[in-house]
Design a protein around this motif. Structure first.
Motif, PDB file in Angstrom:
ATOM      1  N   LYS A 161      -3.751 -10.827   3.845  1.00  0.00           N
ATOM      2  CA  LYS A 161      -4.009 -11.267   2.456  1.00  0.00           C
ATOM      3  C   LYS A 161      -3.632 -10.159   1.485  1.00  0.00           C
ATOM      4  CE  LYS A 161      -7.951 -14.229   3.118  1.00  0.00           C
ATOM      5  NZ  LYS A 161      -9.398 -14.116   3.156  1.00  0.00           N
ATOM      6  N   LYS A 162      -4.049  -8.947   1.827  1.00  0.00           N
ATOM      7  CA  LYS A 162      -3.762  -7.802   0.948  1.00  0.00           C
ATOM      8  C   LYS A 162      -2.260  -7.569   0.822  1.00  0.00           C
ATOM      9  CE  LYS A 162      -8.031  -5.205   1.729  1.00  0.00           C
ATOM     10  NZ  LYS A 162      -8.652  -4.055   2.355  1.00  0.00           N
ATOM     11  N   ILE A 163      -1.556  -7.672   1.943  1.00  0.00           N
ATOM     12  CA  ILE A 163      -0.105  -7.407   1.952  1.00  0.00           C
ATOM     13  C   ILE A 163       0.634  -8.438   1.092  1.00  0.00           C
ATOM     14  CG2 ILE A 163       1.960  -7.334   3.431  1.00  0.00           C
ATOM     15  CD1 ILE A 163       0.076  -6.173   5.644  1.00  0.00           C
ATOM     16  N   LYS A 164       0.211  -9.691   1.178  1.00  0.00           N
ATOM     17  CA  LYS A 164       0.835 -10.744   0.361  1.00  0.00           C
ATOM     18  C   LYS A 164       0.672 -10.425  -1.122  1.00  0.00           C
ATOM     19  CE  LYS A 164       1.181 -15.110   2.732  1.00  0.00           C
ATOM     20  NZ  LYS A 164       0.554 -16.361   3.068  1.00  0.00           N
ATOM     21  N   LYS A 165      -0.541  -9.992  -1.469  1.00  0.00           N
ATOM     22  CA  LYS A 165      -0.855  -9.678  -2.865  1.00  0.00           C
ATOM     23  C   LYS A 165      -0.005  -8.483  -3.335  1.00  0.00           C
ATOM     24  CE  LYS A 165      -5.011  -8.966  -5.644  1.00  0.00           C
ATOM     25  NZ  LYS A 165      -5.376  -7.555  -5.711  1.00  0.00           N
ATOM     26  N   ILE A 166       0.101  -7.478  -2.486  1.00  0.00           N
ATOM     27  CA  ILE A 166       0.884  -6.273  -2.815  1.00  0.00           C
ATOM     28  C   ILE A 166       2.340  -6.640  -3.075  1.00  0.00           C
ATOM     29  CG2 ILE A 166       1.860  -4.164  -1.769  1.00  0.00           C
ATOM     30  CD1 ILE A 166      -0.938  -3.835  -0.383  1.00  0.00           C
ATOM     31  N   ALA A 167       2.897  -7.473  -2.208  1.00  0.00           N
ATOM     32  CA  ALA A 167       4.311  -7.856  -2.350  1.00  0.00           C
ATOM     33  C   ALA A 167       4.527  -8.597  -3.664  1.00  0.00           C
ATOM     34  CB  ALA A 167       4.737  -8.713  -1.167  1.00  0.00           C
ATOM     35  N   LEU A 168       3.606  -9.490  -3.972  1.00  0.00           N
ATOM     36  CA  LEU A 168       3.702 -10.277  -5.209  1.00  0.00           C
ATOM     37  C   LEU A 168       3.641  -9.358  -6.430  1.00  0.00           C
ATOM     38  CD1 LEU A 168       3.828 -13.393  -5.306  1.00  0.00           C
ATOM     39  CD2 LEU A 168       1.405 -13.383  -5.926  1.00  0.00           C
ATOM     40  N   GLU A 169       2.656  -8.463  -6.426  1.00  0.00           N
ATOM     41  CA  GLU A 169       2.458  -7.561  -7.575  1.00  0.00           C
ATOM     42  C   GLU A 169       3.635  -6.609  -7.771  1.00  0.00           C
ATOM     43  OE1 GLU A 169      -2.418  -7.409  -7.366  1.00  0.00           O
ATOM     44  OE2 GLU A 169      -1.252  -5.679  -6.656  1.00  0.00           O
ATOM     45  N   ASN A 170       4.320  -6.280  -6.675  1.00  0.00           N
ATOM     46  CA  ASN A 170       5.419  -5.313  -6.772  1.00  0.00           C
ATOM     47  C   ASN A 170       6.794  -5.969  -6.734  1.00  0.00           C
ATOM     48  OD1 ASN A 170       4.211  -2.402  -6.648  1.00  0.00           O
ATOM     49  ND2 ASN A 170       2.994  -3.656  -5.256  1.00  0.00           N
ATOM     50  N   ASN A 171       6.778  -7.301  -6.841  1.00  0.00           N
ATOM     51  CA  ASN A 171       8.043  -8.029  -6.917  1.00  0.00           C
ATOM     52  C   ASN A 171       8.926  -7.801  -5.684  1.00  0.00           C
ATOM     53  OD1 ASN A 171       9.441  -9.868  -8.323  1.00  0.00           O
ATOM     54  ND2 ASN A 171      10.418  -8.405  -9.743  1.00  0.00           N
ATOM     55  N   ASP A 254      13.875   1.753  -0.481  1.00  0.00           N
ATOM     56  CA  ASP A 254      12.959   1.938  -1.617  1.00  0.00           C
ATOM     57  C   ASP A 254      11.817   0.914  -1.579  1.00  0.00           C
ATOM     58  OD1 ASP A 254      14.441   4.025  -2.471  1.00  0.00           O
ATOM     59  OD2 ASP A 254      15.358   3.005  -4.197  1.00  0.00           O
ATOM     60  N   ASP A 255      12.184  -0.353  -1.372  1.00  0.00           N
ATOM     61  CA  ASP A 255      11.158  -1.399  -1.296  1.00  0.00           C
ATOM     62  C   ASP A 255      10.257  -1.190  -0.080  1.00  0.00           C
ATOM     63  OD1 ASP A 255      11.776  -2.719  -3.583  1.00  0.00           O
ATOM     64  OD2 ASP A 255      12.802  -4.405  -2.626  1.00  0.00           O
ATOM     65  N   PHE A 256      10.870  -0.751   1.016  1.00  0.00           N
ATOM     66  CA  PHE A 256      10.089  -0.513   2.228  1.00  0.00           C
ATOM     67  C   PHE A 256       9.032   0.571   1.977  1.00  0.00           C
ATOM     68  CE2 PHE A 256       9.418   2.001   6.113  1.00  0.00           C
ATOM     69  CZ  PHE A 256       8.850   1.028   6.906  1.00  0.00           C
ATOM     70  N   GLU A 257       9.469   1.667   1.356  1.00  0.00           N
ATOM     71  CA  GLU A 257       8.544   2.770   1.066  1.00  0.00           C
ATOM     72  C   GLU A 257       7.412   2.327   0.150  1.00  0.00           C
ATOM     73  OE1 GLU A 257      11.156   5.894  -0.326  1.00  0.00           O
ATOM     74  OE2 GLU A 257      12.113   5.871   1.643  1.00  0.00           O
ATOM     75  N   LYS A 258       7.772   1.550  -0.854  1.00  0.00           N
ATOM     76  CA  LYS A 258       6.773   1.050  -1.806  1.00  0.00           C
ATOM     77  C   LYS A 258       5.739   0.184  -1.074  1.00  0.00           C
ATOM     78  CE  LYS A 258       5.244   0.303  -5.962  1.00  0.00           C
ATOM     79  NZ  LYS A 258       4.529   1.422  -6.574  1.00  0.00           N
ATOM     80  N   LEU A 259       6.254  -0.737  -0.254  1.00  0.00           N
ATOM     81  CA  LEU A 259       5.383  -1.672   0.462  1.00  0.00           C
ATOM     82  C   LEU A 259       4.409  -0.920   1.379  1.00  0.00           C
ATOM     83  CD1 LEU A 259       4.956  -4.730   0.823  1.00  0.00           C
ATOM     84  CD2 LEU A 259       6.733  -4.731   2.574  1.00  0.00           C
ATOM     85  N   ILE A 260       4.918   0.007   2.164  1.00  0.00           N
ATOM     86  CA  ILE A 260       4.054   0.733   3.108  1.00  0.00           C
ATOM     87  C   ILE A 260       3.053   1.603   2.353  1.00  0.00           C
ATOM     88  CG2 ILE A 260       3.982   2.401   5.026  1.00  0.00           C
ATOM     89  CD1 ILE A 260       5.200  -0.387   5.739  1.00  0.00           C
ATOM     90  N   THR A 261       3.520   2.276   1.290  1.00  0.00           N
ATOM     91  CA  THR A 261       2.606   3.133   0.516  1.00  0.00           C
ATOM     92  C   THR A 261       1.464   2.303  -0.058  1.00  0.00           C
ATOM     93  OG1 THR A 261       4.470   4.551  -0.045  1.00  0.00           O
ATOM     94  CG2 THR A 261       2.512   4.764  -1.426  1.00  0.00           C
ATOM     95  N   GLU A 262       1.792   1.141  -0.612  1.00  0.00           N
ATOM     96  CA  GLU A 262       0.753   0.293  -1.204  1.00  0.00           C
ATOM     97  C   GLU A 262      -0.189  -0.277  -0.136  1.00  0.00           C
ATOM     98  OE1 GLU A 262       0.066  -0.090  -4.469  1.00  0.00           O
ATOM     99  OE2 GLU A 262       1.671   1.365  -4.848  1.00  0.00           O
ATOM    100  N   ILE A 263       0.363  -0.567   1.048  1.00  0.00           N
ATOM    101  CA  ILE A 263      -0.503  -1.070   2.125  1.00  0.00           C
ATOM    102  C   ILE A 263      -1.497   0.015   2.529  1.00  0.00           C
ATOM    103  CG2 ILE A 263      -0.574  -1.860   4.536  1.00  0.00           C
ATOM    104  CD1 ILE A 263       2.184  -3.196   4.065  1.00  0.00           C
ATOM    105  N   VAL A 264      -0.997   1.240   2.671  1.00  0.00           N
ATOM    106  CA  VAL A 264      -1.881   2.366   3.036  1.00  0.00           C
ATOM    107  C   VAL A 264      -2.978   2.527   1.982  1.00  0.00           C
ATOM    108  CG1 VAL A 264      -1.970   4.892   3.252  1.00  0.00           C
ATOM    109  CG2 VAL A 264      -0.161   3.603   4.411  1.00  0.00           C
ATOM    110  N   LYS A 265      -2.592   2.449   0.730  1.00  0.00           N
ATOM    111  CA  LYS A 265      -3.542   2.579  -0.373  1.00  0.00           C
ATOM    112  C   LYS A 265      -4.644   1.516  -0.300  1.00  0.00           C
ATOM    113  CE  LYS A 265      -2.321   3.053  -5.093  1.00  0.00           C
ATOM    114  NZ  LYS A 265      -1.178   3.042  -6.050  1.00  0.00           N
ATOM    115  N   ALA A 266      -4.242   0.312   0.113  1.00  0.00           N
ATOM    116  CA  ALA A 266      -5.164  -0.831   0.113  1.00  0.00           C
ATOM    117  C   ALA A 266      -6.082  -0.872   1.340  1.00  0.00           C
ATOM    118  CB  ALA A 266      -4.364  -2.121   0.030  1.00  0.00           C
ATOM    119  N   ILE A 267      -5.779  -0.053   2.348  1.00  0.00           N
ATOM    120  CA  ILE A 267      -6.598  -0.083   3.589  1.00  0.00           C
ATOM    121  C   ILE A 267      -7.906   0.667   3.378  1.00  0.00           C
ATOM    122  CG2 ILE A 267      -6.706   0.800   5.964  1.00  0.00           C
ATOM    123  CD1 ILE A 267      -3.716   0.045   6.222  1.00  0.00           C
TER     124      ILE A 267
END
Ligand code: HPA
Length: 267
Positions: A161-171, A254-267
């Motif tokens: 759920k968190k990952i879906k939200k992160i992807a949406l928020e970061n386009n 770039d998108d990969f780094e953003k996605l993983i960084t935001e996932i780590v932040k959200a854990i």
């Protein structure tokens, strides 16, 4: 074996990661972007496999992402390198013993689902692992987990759920679906892809499910992001190459780094 390996790590660092991350083909450069505490080459660890796959560097990188303590595997092990499923489970178990409670797996895969395009990310919601041997075959290590682990929620629902939200928020375009692991190293035939499609697979690769099983066995929370680097064989007319996989991973880093960084932040 695990005990001796952990002792060796502890003789080098007392760093206790909360999150473990496995970097897939072409995605290893992410390790250079984090605040690094120390690195340990796999060859320093007793009885530990050595990475032979292209672009897999072969070391643990300990560091911080947004203040969270992480250990990254820059280079993973595959069945096609000649390693057993048990050897592939070894680093996952070791990172669990180091203290990691959550595992983020990443990989490159071929898109079977015809609505997927190369360059898309796919959040893995489930896997098909029955073409590869289980890492849990052999005597059960009771201190790690139960003999017959449940796999109904192998990929953590809350994290999804968190990952879906992160992807949406970061386009960031994020597909989701079922990943099937085959042994490789040859890419699949069109007939095999037809079969895998009929079985319900959305993407195919040569890693990850084995690691997920090992992690679920020792009660780690797992999430996994696959980069669709190509159409699976027969989905379009193109022939496949390993170079193409790495080139696509470079393009979306770039998108990969953003996605993983935001996932780590959200854990
Ligand atoms: N098949 C298997 N593994 C892969 C592929 C593929 O098409 N692309 C990247 N890894």
């Amino acid at each position: 074996m695990l005990k001796a390996q952990l002792e060796k790590i502890r003789s080098i660092t007392d760093f206790k990661p909360e999150i473990a991350i496995v970097l897939g083909s072409g995605l290893g450069e992410f390790a250079e972007k984090i605040k690094i505490h120390c690195t340990i080459h796999y060859s320093e660890i007793p009885d530990f496999p050595i990475s032979t796959a292209p672009s897999h560097k072969g070391e643990f990188v300990f560091g911080e992402i947004e203040g969270k303590k992480v250990v990254l595997m820059q280079g993973r092990f595959h069945l096609y390198e000649g390693y057993t499923s048990k050897q592939i489970a070894n680093p996952i178990r070791l990172m669990h013993l180091m203290g990691a409670k959550t595992l983020i797996l990443t990989n490159a895969s071929g898109g079977i689902n015809t609505s997927f395009n190369p360059g898309d990310f796919m959040m893995i919601t489930d896997h098909i692992s029955c073409f590869v041997p289980s890492p849990l075959i052999g005597k059960n290590i009771d201190v790690l987990g139960t003999r017959f682990p449940d796999m109904s929620n192998a990929y953590d629902k809350e994290l999804q759920k968190k990952i879906k939200k992160i992807a949406l928020e970061n386009n960031i375009k994020l597909q989701s679906g079922v990943y099937v692991q085959l042994k490789g190293p040859q890419f699949e035939t069109p007939a095999e892809i037809k079969m895998l499609s009929a079985m319900g697979a959305d993407a195919v690769g040569m890693s990850t499910a084995t690691e997920t099983i090992a992690a679920v066995h020792c009660s780690m929370k797992v999430c996994a992001i696959s980069l669709i680097t190509n159409y699976a064989c027969g989905i379009c007319d193109k022939t496949l190459s390993g170079e193409e996989v790495i080139a696509m991973a470079d393009r979306v880093s770039d998108d990969f780094e953003k996605l993983i960084t935001e996932i780590v932040k959200a854990i």
